[in-house]
Design an enzyme around this catalytic site. Structure first.
Site, mmCIF file in Angstrom:
data_model
loop_
_atom_site.group_PDB
_atom_site.id
_atom_site.type_symbol
_atom_site.label_atom_id
_atom_site.label_comp_id
_atom_site.label_asym_id
_atom_site.label_seq_id
_atom_site.Cartn_x
_atom_site.Cartn_y
_atom_site.Cartn_z
ATOM 1 N N SER A 1 0.841 -1.201 0.000
ATOM 2 C CA SER A 1 0.000 0.000 0.000
ATOM 3 C C SER A 1 0.874 1.248 0.000
ATOM 4 O O SER A 1 2.064 1.176 -0.332
ATOM 5 C CB SER A 1 -0.941 -0.040 1.211
ATOM 6 N N ASN A 2 0.307 2.390 0.347
ATOM 7 C CA ASN A 2 1.071 3.645 0.389
ATOM 8 C C ASN A 2 0.508 4.537 1.490
ATOM 9 O O ASN A 2 -0.472 4.171 2.146
ATOM 10 C CB ASN A 2 1.026 4.330 -0.988
#
Ligand code: C5P
Length: 227
Positions: free
Chosen positions: A29-30
């Site tokens: 993810s980020n």
């Protein structure tokens, strides 16, 4: 910013990160917080629009009078956005993961005692949600499309390239190399670039204030369009 300036219109907005599963307990993810997209949804509802907000996993309350659809992966987000069509305007503020693991393991991956210190994960490209919605199949209405370009260098020229390549009506460029603005912060500073490549700078302000300015700009552009 005028109340009622988007009355009768349906705005579809996506926001936040996506999560791409590696196995039942891990993901890629980020750091996107979703704040800019949620602020845009709130401002659009205040301007009288019907708003659908497709949100990745974020920790934010749903703004008043906004219809929220929660999703996890980029593929889920694409399908939720397509299900929300038709829309008059699509604002793609989500930080969609560009790649996902080629396979999600059925059970938790174990450390391989024979692999030494390394481990290789095979990734495949995710669909581009914005490019998909901005170029619909023949016969399907196209929303007025707004993208974001978060860049660290040559911000405006990369943003312009994205506007043209993704067939957008407006791109919102921000320089994420500057401290205190952009990704995961409460403030931002952006430049809007329209289809005729005219630039409009919105200086450093809270994401709420910028969202109202962006929504006002979009309302003004739509009002000028031949309907
Ligand atoms: O190409 P880049 O990721 O920089 O483009 C950013 C814009 O494209 C954002 O508006 C983002 O929401 C959108 N995007 C998308 N699907 C992807 C990647 C980016 O809709 N897979």
């Amino acid at each position: 910013f005028e109340r009622g300036s988007l009355a009768g219109l349906h705005l579809l907005i996506n926001a936040g990160p996506t999560r791409e599963a590696i196995d039942p307990v891990r993901y890629i993810s980020n750091h996107s917080s979703g704040k800019m997209g949620f602020a845009l949804a709130e401002a659009a509802a205040e301007a009288g629009a019907r708003v659908t907000l497709v949100a990745g996993p974020v920790n934010l309350p749903t703004p008043p009078r906004v219809q929220r659809v929660d999703v996890v992966s980029a593929e889920d987000m694409l399908h939720a956005c397509q299900n929300a069509l038709p829309a008059d305007v699509f604002i793609a503020s989500a930080a969609v993961a560009d790649y996902r693991p080629a396979h999600c393991a059925d059970s938790k991956l174990k450390k391989d005692p024979h692999s030494g210190d390394g481990m290789t994960l095979s990734l495949v490209r995710n669909p581009d949600i914005l490019a998909t919605l901005s170029s619909p199949p023949a016969g399907q209405a196209r929303p007025w499309c707004v993208g974001f370009a978060a860049e660290t260098n040559e911000v405006l020229s990369y943003a312009q390239g994205k506007l043209q390549r993704k067939n957008l009506d407006l791109i919102i460029a921000n320089d994420v190399s500057q401290p205190g603005i952009g990704f995961n912060s409460d403030d931002n500073a952006v430049t809007l670039i329209d289809r005729s490549l005219q630039q409009h700078s919105l200086p450093h302000a809270s994401k709420q204030k910028l969202a109202r300015q962006i929504i006002a700009f979009i309302a003004e552009q739509l009002a000028r369009q031949p309907s």
